[in-house]
Design a protein around this motif. Structure first.
Motif, PDB file in Angstrom:
ATOM      1  N   SER A 198       0.989  -1.160  -0.096  1.00  0.00           N
ATOM      2  CA  SER A 198       0.148   0.037  -0.030  1.00  0.00           C
ATOM      3  C   SER A 198       0.781   1.158  -0.044  1.00  0.00           C
ATOM      4  O   SER A 198       2.062   1.225   0.274  1.00  0.00           O
TER       5      SER A 198
ATOM      6  N   SER B  56      -3.461   1.000   3.486  1.00  0.00           N
ATOM      7  CA  SER B  56      -4.457   0.114   2.832  1.00  0.00           C
ATOM      8  C   SER B  56      -3.720  -0.876   1.380  1.00  0.00           C
ATOM      9  O   SER B  56      -2.729  -0.416   1.160  1.00  0.00           O
ATOM     10  N   TRP B  57      -4.447  -1.751   0.903  1.00  0.00           N
ATOM     11  CA  TRP B  57      -3.633  -2.746  -0.056  1.00  0.00           C
ATOM     12  C   TRP B  57      -4.055  -2.055  -1.173  1.00  0.00           C
ATOM     13  O   TRP B  57      -4.820  -1.210  -1.466  1.00  0.00           O
TER      14      TRP B  57
ATOM     15  N   TYR C 262      -5.244  -7.236   6.383  1.00  0.00           N
ATOM     16  CA  TYR C 262      -4.224  -6.717   5.752  1.00  0.00           C
ATOM     17  C   TYR C 262      -3.057  -7.775   6.081  1.00  0.00           C
ATOM     18  O   TYR C 262      -2.287  -8.212   5.328  1.00  0.00           O
TER      19      TYR C 262
ATOM     20  N   SER D 261       6.073  -4.976   3.674  1.00  0.00           N
ATOM     21  CA  SER D 261       4.848  -5.805   4.363  1.00  0.00           C
ATOM     22  C   SER D 261       5.055  -6.023   5.740  1.00  0.00           C
ATOM     23  O   SER D 261       4.031  -5.802   6.680  1.00  0.00           O
TER      24      SER D 261
END
Length: 267
Positions: A6, A95-96, A111, A151
């Motif tokens: 994101s 957010s992705w 997530y 991530s």
């Protein structure tokens, strides 16, 4: 569908802002908790005659497994209702972005599930993380690793920001501190996370580095004191006073060294 990573939406709400003094993971009584006294920088250094990609892959698999364990422990605390957004330090959210470039707003648990699934998929893909001696790493391995570490960093940041107190109650803060320090030093050493992203946990990174410097030198002071105490038992009179003076001088020198090293630490 492959899920990428994101962009951060830096939304800050003064009503929800938390000062450093209120962040439990920055309190000295928690920062000093760890499960090893080893020099983390030495632990992450590339061993002689070991291929760097092999070293990166091996450690990456370990980080993914450890963070997966922490997420499992927090499964009853980190739910869509408890954490509707992937909240990070500074009250920013993440957010992705899917493979079509669409930003997907999701809860923290969603997530983390997507992120860990992606990481585990990469780690088990023979074309990305080869295990056969006649196979080589792809030319894109650095790009892939950076996505994985970005991530994992977000997961670690969410855990520290939103769930540290729960882990402290479970007496796991020492484990989290050690993992956080190890992960951040490794990511910084091999430039897997850029400086701007690293600043997400810059406050705890700085505190952990300061503690490890203090702890390492503290052990030197204890060792020095024991050495001179042993000598003092073999001498008397003037020699014993001299030994005590030497011990005090060495202790003072080490304490000054601690203060200097801590004052020069940066993330």
């Amino acid at each position: 569908m492959d899920w990428l990573f994101s962009g951060k939406s830096k939304k800050k709400d003064n009503r929800d802002s938390v000062s450093d003094s209120q962040l439990i993971y920055l309190r000295d009584e928690f920062v000093r908790l760890c499960i090893v006294d080893a020099d983390i920088q030495s632990l992450v250094a590339l061993p002689t005659a070991v291929d760097q990609n092999e070293w990166l892959a091996t450690n990456t698999i370990g980080f993914v497994e450890h963070l997966n364990l922490f997420c499992g422990v927090l499964s009853e605390y980190c739910s869509p209702s408890a954490c509707p957004n992937m909240l990070l330090p500074g009250n920013s959210t993440v957010s992705w972005i899917d493979d079509k470039g669409k930003k997907i707003k999701c809860s923290a648990v969603q997530y983390m599930n997507f992120a860990l699934s992606y990481c585990q998929r990469c780690c088990s893909d023979e074309s990305l993380f080869p295990t056969k001696y006649d196979k080589s790493f792809p030319v894109t391995i650095t790009t892939i690793l950076k996505k994985i570490y970005r991530s994992l960093l977000n997961i670690l940041a969410h855990i520290c920001h939103s769930h540290y107190e729960q882990l402290a109650l479970l007496q796991l803060s020492g484990h989290l501190n050690t993992l956080t320090h190890h992960f951040l030093v490794f990511a910084k050493t091999f430039q897997l996370v850029d400086e701007k992203e690293l600043s997400l946990l810059g406050d705890i990174f700085l505190k952990l580095k300061q503690f490890y410097v203090f702890r390492r030198n503290e052990l030197k002071i204890v060792s020095s004191c024991h050495y001179h105490d042993g000598d003092a038992g073999k001498v008397g009179g003037h020699e014993e006073n001299l030994s005590s003076e030497i011990k005090d001088e060495e202790t003072d020198n080490l304490q000054r060294q601690i203060e200097f090293e801590i004052s020069t630490i940066t993330i």
